[in-house]
Scaffold this motif. Sequence first.
Motif, PDB file in Angstrom:
ATOM      1  N   GLU A  58      52.759  59.659  27.603  1.00 14.94           N
ATOM      2  CA  GLU A  58      53.571  58.725  26.828  1.00 14.94           C
ATOM      3  C   GLU A  58      53.360  57.292  27.309  1.00 14.94           C
ATOM      4  O   GLU A  58      53.230  56.368  26.499  1.00 14.94           O
ATOM      5  CB  GLU A  58      55.044  59.094  26.947  1.00 14.94           C
ATOM      6  N   SER A  59      53.302  57.107  28.627  1.00 13.87           N
ATOM      7  CA  SER A  59      53.091  55.746  29.144  1.00 13.87           C
ATOM      8  C   SER A  59      51.697  55.232  28.799  1.00 13.87           C
ATOM      9  O   SER A  59      51.520  54.051  28.495  1.00 13.87           O
ATOM     10  CB  SER A  59      53.321  55.704  30.654  1.00 13.87           C
ATOM     11  N   GLU A  60      50.690  56.116  28.817  1.00 18.52           N
ATOM     12  CA  GLU A  60      49.345  55.698  28.427  1.00 18.52           C
ATOM     13  C   GLU A  60      49.291  55.303  26.958  1.00 18.52           C
ATOM     14  O   GLU A  60      48.681  54.297  26.590  1.00 18.52           O
ATOM     15  CB  GLU A  60      48.349  56.820  28.705  1.00 18.52           C
ATOM     16  N   ILE A  61      49.934  56.086  26.119  1.00 20.54           N
ATOM     17  CA  ILE A  61      49.923  55.795  24.683  1.00 20.54           C
ATOM     18  C   ILE A  61      50.655  54.491  24.398  1.00 20.54           C
ATOM     19  O   ILE A  61      50.191  53.671  23.601  1.00 20.54           O
ATOM     20  CB  ILE A  61      50.543  56.967  23.892  1.00 20.54           C
ATOM     21  N   SER A  62      51.790  54.275  25.050  1.00 21.15           N
ATOM     22  CA  SER A  62      52.512  53.025  24.817  1.00 21.15           C
ATOM     23  C   SER A  62      51.698  51.839  25.319  1.00 21.15           C
ATOM     24  O   SER A  62      51.735  50.766  24.721  1.00 21.15           O
ATOM     25  CB  SER A  62      53.884  53.056  25.478  1.00 21.15           C
ATOM     26  N   GLY A  63      50.939  52.020  26.393  1.00 17.85           N
ATOM     27  CA  GLY A  63      50.053  50.957  26.865  1.00 17.85           C
ATOM     28  C   GLY A  63      48.975  50.637  25.848  1.00 17.85           C
ATOM     29  O   GLY A  63      48.647  49.468  25.612  1.00 17.85           O
ATOM     30  N   PHE A  64      48.419  51.667  25.232  1.00 10.28           N
ATOM     31  CA  PHE A  64      47.412  51.437  24.198  1.00 10.28           C
ATOM     32  C   PHE A  64      48.010  50.739  22.990  1.00 10.28           C
ATOM     33  O   PHE A  64      47.380  49.881  22.374  1.00 10.28           O
ATOM     34  CB  PHE A  64      46.766  52.753  23.753  1.00 10.28           C
ATOM     35  N   GLU A  65      49.251  51.113  22.632  1.00 13.18           N
ATOM     36  CA  GLU A  65      49.893  50.473  21.488  1.00 13.18           C
ATOM     37  C   GLU A  65      50.166  49.001  21.765  1.00 13.18           C
ATOM     38  O   GLU A  65      50.013  48.162  20.880  1.00 13.18           O
ATOM     39  CB  GLU A  65      51.185  51.207  21.141  1.00 13.18           C
ATOM     40  N   ASP A  66      50.561  48.668  22.999  1.00 14.99           N
ATOM     41  CA  ASP A  66      50.766  47.265  23.355  1.00 14.99           C
ATOM     42  C   ASP A  66      49.459  46.487  23.270  1.00 14.99           C
ATOM     43  O   ASP A  66      49.416  45.381  22.739  1.00 14.99           O
ATOM     44  CB  ASP A  66      51.350  47.139  24.761  1.00 14.99           C
ATOM     45  N   ASP A  67      48.386  47.080  23.791  1.00 19.35           N
ATOM     46  CA  ASP A  67      47.081  46.426  23.728  1.00 19.35           C
ATOM     47  C   ASP A  67      46.642  46.245  22.283  1.00 19.35           C
ATOM     48  O   ASP A  67      46.078  45.220  21.916  1.00 19.35           O
ATOM     49  CB  ASP A  67      46.030  47.238  24.489  1.00 19.35           C
ATOM     50  N   ARG A  68      46.894  47.274  21.461  1.00 21.35           N
ATOM     51  CA  ARG A  68      46.486  47.197  20.062  1.00 21.35           C
ATOM     52  C   ARG A  68      47.254  46.103  19.337  1.00 21.35           C
ATOM     53  O   ARG A  68      46.696  45.375  18.513  1.00 21.35           O
ATOM     54  CB  ARG A  68      46.707  48.546  19.388  1.00 21.35           C
ATOM     55  N   THR A  69      48.541  45.945  19.651  1.00 20.82           N
ATOM     56  CA  THR A  69      49.342  44.899  19.032  1.00 20.82           C
ATOM     57  C   THR A  69      48.805  43.524  19.410  1.00 20.82           C
ATOM     58  O   THR A  69      48.671  42.645  18.558  1.00 20.82           O
ATOM     59  CB  THR A  69      50.814  45.032  19.461  1.00 20.82           C
ATOM     60  N   ASP A  70      48.494  43.326  20.689  1.00 20.10           N
ATOM     61  CA  ASP A  70      47.930  42.054  21.130  1.00 20.10           C
ATOM     62  C   ASP A  70      46.580  41.796  20.484  1.00 20.10           C
ATOM     63  O   ASP A  70      46.278  40.680  20.060  1.00 20.10           O
ATOM     64  CB  ASP A  70      47.785  42.034  22.658  1.00 20.10           C
ATOM     65  N   GLU A  71      45.759  42.842  20.408  1.00 17.29           N
ATOM     66  CA  GLU A  71      44.435  42.697  19.798  1.00 17.29           C
ATOM     67  C   GLU A  71      44.561  42.366  18.315  1.00 17.29           C
ATOM     68  O   GLU A  71      43.818  41.540  17.789  1.00 17.29           O
ATOM     69  CB  GLU A  71      43.649  43.994  19.987  1.00 17.29           C
ATOM     70  N   TRP A  72      45.513  43.005  17.636  1.00 21.35           N
ATOM     71  CA  TRP A  72      45.720  42.745  16.206  1.00 21.35           C
ATOM     72  C   TRP A  72      46.164  41.304  15.987  1.00 21.35           C
ATOM     73  O   TRP A  72      45.708  40.636  15.065  1.00 21.35           O
ATOM     74  CB  TRP A  72      46.757  43.710  15.650  1.00 21.35           C
ATOM     75  N   ALA A  73      47.039  40.801  16.862  1.00 21.90           N
ATOM     76  CA  ALA A  73      47.507  39.425  16.726  1.00 21.90           C
ATOM     77  C   ALA A  73      46.356  38.444  16.930  1.00 21.90           C
ATOM     78  O   ALA A  73      46.209  37.477  16.176  1.00 21.90           O
ATOM     79  CB  ALA A  73      48.618  39.139  17.733  1.00 21.90           C
ATOM     80  N   ALA A  74      45.507  38.707  17.925  1.00 25.13           N
ATOM     81  CA  ALA A  74      44.352  37.832  18.168  1.00 25.13           C
ATOM     82  C   ALA A  74      43.382  37.891  16.992  1.00 25.13           C
ATOM     83  O   ALA A  74      42.832  36.868  16.572  1.00 25.13           O
ATOM     84  CB  ALA A  74      43.648  38.243  19.458  1.00 25.13           C
ATOM     85  N   TRP A  75      43.184  39.078  16.431  1.00 26.99           N
ATOM     86  CA  TRP A  75      42.263  39.214  15.301  1.00 26.99           C
ATOM     87  C   TRP A  75      42.817  38.485  14.080  1.00 26.99           C
ATOM     88  O   TRP A  75      42.076  37.852  13.330  1.00 26.99           O
ATOM     89  CB  TRP A  75      42.053  40.688  14.994  1.00 26.99           C
ATOM     90  N   THR A  76      44.131  38.542  13.860  1.00 34.23           N
ATOM     91  CA  THR A  76      44.751  37.863  12.728  1.00 34.23           C
ATOM     92  C   THR A  76      44.595  36.354  12.856  1.00 34.23           C
ATOM     93  O   THR A  76      44.292  35.667  11.872  1.00 34.23           O
ATOM     94  CB  THR A  76      46.240  38.243  12.637  1.00 34.23           C
ATOM     95  N   VAL A  77      44.786  35.825  14.062  1.00 35.90           N
ATOM     96  CA  VAL A  77      44.623  34.384  14.276  1.00 35.90           C
ATOM     97  C   VAL A  77      43.178  33.978  14.022  1.00 35.90           C
ATOM     98  O   VAL A  77      42.905  32.974  13.344  1.00 35.90           O
ATOM     99  CB  VAL A  77      45.060  34.004  15.712  1.00 35.90           C
ATOM    100  N   ALA A  78      42.228  34.762  14.522  1.00 36.42           N
ATOM    101  CA  ALA A  78      40.816  34.448  14.319  1.00 36.42           C
ATOM    102  C   ALA A  78      40.453  34.501  12.835  1.00 36.42           C
ATOM    103  O   ALA A  78      39.704  33.654  12.330  1.00 36.42           O
ATOM    104  CB  ALA A  78      39.943  35.423  15.108  1.00 36.42           C
ATOM    105  N   ARG A  79      40.987  35.492  12.127  1.00 39.04           N
ATOM    106  CA  ARG A  79      40.698  35.609  10.699  1.00 39.04           C
ATOM    107  C   ARG A  79      41.282  34.429   9.935  1.00 39.04           C
ATOM    108  O   ARG A  79      40.660  33.877   9.028  1.00 39.04           O
ATOM    109  CB  ARG A  79      41.277  36.921  10.162  1.00 39.04           C
ATOM    110  N   THR A  80      42.482  33.994  10.303  1.00 41.78           N
ATOM    111  CA  THR A  80      43.111  32.853   9.639  1.00 41.78           C
ATOM    112  C   THR A  80      42.292  31.585   9.861  1.00 41.78           C
ATOM    113  O   THR A  80      42.056  30.815   8.924  1.00 41.78           O
ATOM    114  CB  THR A  80      44.543  32.658  10.161  1.00 41.78           C
ATOM    115  N   ARG A  81      41.845  31.385  11.093  1.00 37.72           N
ATOM    116  CA  ARG A  81      41.010  30.213  11.381  1.00 37.72           C
ATOM    117  C   ARG A  81      39.699  30.261  10.601  1.00 37.72           C
ATOM    118  O   ARG A  81      39.234  29.253  10.089  1.00 37.72           O
ATOM    119  CB  ARG A  81      40.717  30.130  12.873  1.00 37.72           C
ATOM    120  N   ARG A  82      39.107  31.449  10.509  1.00 38.16           N
ATOM    121  CA  ARG A  82      37.861  31.594   9.765  1.00 38.16           C
ATOM    122  C   ARG A  82      38.071  31.288   8.293  1.00 38.16           C
ATOM    123  O   ARG A  82      37.265  30.602   7.661  1.00 38.16           O
ATOM    124  CB  ARG A  82      37.313  33.008   9.946  1.00 38.16           C
ATOM    125  N   ASN A  83      39.176  31.781   7.734  1.00 42.11           N
ATOM    126  CA  ASN A  83      39.450  31.528   6.322  1.00 42.11           C
ATOM    127  C   ASN A  83      39.639  30.032   6.051  1.00 42.11           C
ATOM    128  O   ASN A  83      39.177  29.515   5.034  1.00 42.11           O
ATOM    129  CB  ASN A  83      40.689  32.298   5.872  1.00 42.11           C
TER     130      ASN A  83
END
Length: 107
Positions: A58-83
């Motif tokens: 459970e702790s490993e999965i929640s760690g992956f979900e936190d990383d995925r959330t951070d990665e998604w936020a960074a990807w969204t910012v990069a996509r917005t800048r690209r657009n």
Amino acid sequence: MPGPFDSQLPPDPFADDGVDDMAVEMAERLAHDGVSPTDPRWDHLGAEPTIDDFDQAESEISGFEDDRTDEWAAWTVARTRRNIAVRVIAVLLALGLVSMYVLSYFR
């Protein structure tokens, strides 16, 4: 139905005969090495997960979900800048084409 190469395979640890050969072998190794009875390796002989295993998963999965959330936020910012950059380039190209048309019309 047994296959032609069944005699060459190791024993099935999930056979329904009630004896887990792999667990017996592991218990023999632990006993031979003189492992104390309170050692947590005795808990994993039958390969059944324990509550600690579930907590760790459970702790490993929640760690992956936190990383995925951070990665998604960074990807969204990069996509917005690209657009925004693509739109600015499109506007500059359109202005360049219009200015070329205007300049060529008046020559």
